[in-house]
Design a protein around this motif. Structure first.
Motif, PDB file in Angstrom:
ATOM      1  N   GLY A 208      -7.427  10.529   1.275  1.00  0.00           N
ATOM      2  CA  GLY A 208      -7.622  10.975  -0.100  1.00  0.00           C
ATOM      3  C   GLY A 208      -7.191   9.949  -1.133  1.00  0.00           C
ATOM      4  O   GLY A 208      -7.426  10.140  -2.327  1.00  0.00           O
ATOM      5  N   PHE A 209      -6.553   8.854  -0.688  1.00  0.00           N
ATOM      6  CA  PHE A 209      -6.162   7.773  -1.585  1.00  0.00           C
ATOM      7  C   PHE A 209      -7.309   6.769  -1.711  1.00  0.00           C
ATOM      8  O   PHE A 209      -8.050   6.549  -0.756  1.00  0.00           O
ATOM      9  N   GLU A 210      -7.417   6.156  -2.902  1.00  0.00           N
ATOM     10  CA  GLU A 210      -8.427   5.134  -3.131  1.00  0.00           C
ATOM     11  C   GLU A 210      -7.827   4.010  -3.965  1.00  0.00           C
ATOM     12  O   GLU A 210      -6.917   4.243  -4.769  1.00  0.00           O
ATOM     13  N   ALA A 211      -8.374   2.803  -3.768  1.00  0.00           N
ATOM     14  CA  ALA A 211      -8.017   1.681  -4.629  1.00  0.00           C
ATOM     15  C   ALA A 211      -9.197   0.732  -4.653  1.00  0.00           C
ATOM     16  O   ALA A 211      -9.824   0.487  -3.604  1.00  0.00           O
ATOM     17  N   THR A 212      -9.526   0.186  -5.825  1.00  0.00           N
ATOM     18  CA  THR A 212     -10.659  -0.715  -5.978  1.00  0.00           C
ATOM     19  C   THR A 212     -10.169  -2.102  -6.349  1.00  0.00           C
ATOM     20  O   THR A 212      -9.349  -2.260  -7.255  1.00  0.00           O
ATOM     21  N   TYR A 213     -10.661  -3.109  -5.672  1.00  0.00           N
ATOM     22  CA  TYR A 213     -10.309  -4.519  -5.879  1.00  0.00           C
ATOM     23  C   TYR A 213     -11.016  -4.981  -7.151  1.00  0.00           C
ATOM     24  O   TYR A 213     -12.239  -5.157  -7.177  1.00  0.00           O
ATOM     25  N   ARG A 214     -10.250  -5.181  -8.218  1.00  0.00           N
ATOM     26  CA  ARG A 214     -10.798  -5.593  -9.499  1.00  0.00           C
ATOM     27  C   ARG A 214     -10.387  -7.043  -9.774  1.00  0.00           C
ATOM     28  O   ARG A 214      -9.256  -7.316 -10.175  1.00  0.00           O
ATOM     29  N   LYS A 215     -11.337  -7.945  -9.567  1.00  0.00           N
ATOM     30  CA  LYS A 215     -11.029  -9.366  -9.751  1.00  0.00           C
ATOM     31  C   LYS A 215     -10.843  -9.690 -11.229  1.00  0.00           C
ATOM     32  O   LYS A 215      -9.988 -10.500 -11.607  1.00  0.00           O
TER      33      LYS A 215
END
Lengths: 110, 114
Positions: free
Chosen positions: A61-68
């Motif tokens: 249920g956890f999410e994280a997006t790689y934002r360069k």
């Protein structure tokens, strides 16, 4: 050298609240990014990862997006549970090793 | 249980004494890492091995610290002439090269130097 900065804790939320733990990084190359979690009395374990820009890692249920563009990898969960109480570490790869942030302690109240 | 095993769990020693910790990684893992963690901080990289070769050592690591992995299986971390500042949790982790980013951690050895 490369480094990770994450928000200081402790973070205290009520059950079913929305969670965000901020993480930003400094790196000369293109690292992989991770969130590791340490539950009470247990060893560190990988929660999720992302290996390139715009990748989204997800697990439990956890999410994280790689934002360069913002050098960020914020951890989110829509509805936390008491069992999510733990210490969360943002991390990046530097060569063959992992560099960790200081950790954010999360308390979830029933 | 085939996880990463560390011994002892706790070690109390007097300043100036030598201590040695042992780590048994997951059997098929060829990489083994040592980290140190103090209260309120994240794990700090110390050194790592691929098989029996020590490939990297932190520049911050004192020469009182030495690690070995003689047969590419278990590893030992020795601290000579311990100081109070060495008090910390010493963590071992293992992984497979190529999938090296997923580290499997042991429960650690808590060192207290009096």
């Amino acid at each position: 050298g490369d480094s990770v900065t994450q928000m200081e804790g402790p973070v205290t939320l009520s059950e079913e609240a929305f969670l965000t733990i901020n993480c930003t990084y400094t790196a000369t190359g293109y690292p992989s990014l991770f969130w590791y979690v340490q539950y009470p009395g247990e060893g560190l374990q990988l929660l999720l990862k992302a290996t390139k820009a715009d990748d989204k890692g997800s697990n439990k249920g956890f999410e994280a997006t790689y934002r360069k563009e913002t050098t960020s990898f914020h951890l989110e969960k829509g509805s936390v549970q008491v069992s999510d109480s733990a210490v969360y570490f943002c991390a990046l790869s530097e060569g063959d090793k992992i560099i960790f942030g200081k950790g954010t302690r999360l308390h979830i109240l029933p | 249980d085939t996880g990463v095993s560390q011994n002892p769990r706790h070690k109390i020693t007097k300043r100036g004494q030598n201590v040695t910790f042992r780590c048994d990684p997951i059997s098929e893992h060829n990489r083994l890492y040592w980290y140190r963690q103090t209260l309120g901080q994240g794990p700090e990289f110390l050194t790592y091995f691929q098989n029996e070769a020590q490939l990297e050592k932190s520049r911050l690591l004192s020469d009182r610290f030495s690690a070995e992995r003689p047969k590419g299986s278990f590893s030992t971390l020795e601290i000579q002439r311990t100081e109070q500042g060495d008090s910390a949790m010493y963590l071992c982790a293992s992984s497979l090269a190529g999938l090296g980013e997923k580290l499997f951690f042991g429960s650690g050895t808590q060192l207290s130097v009096l």
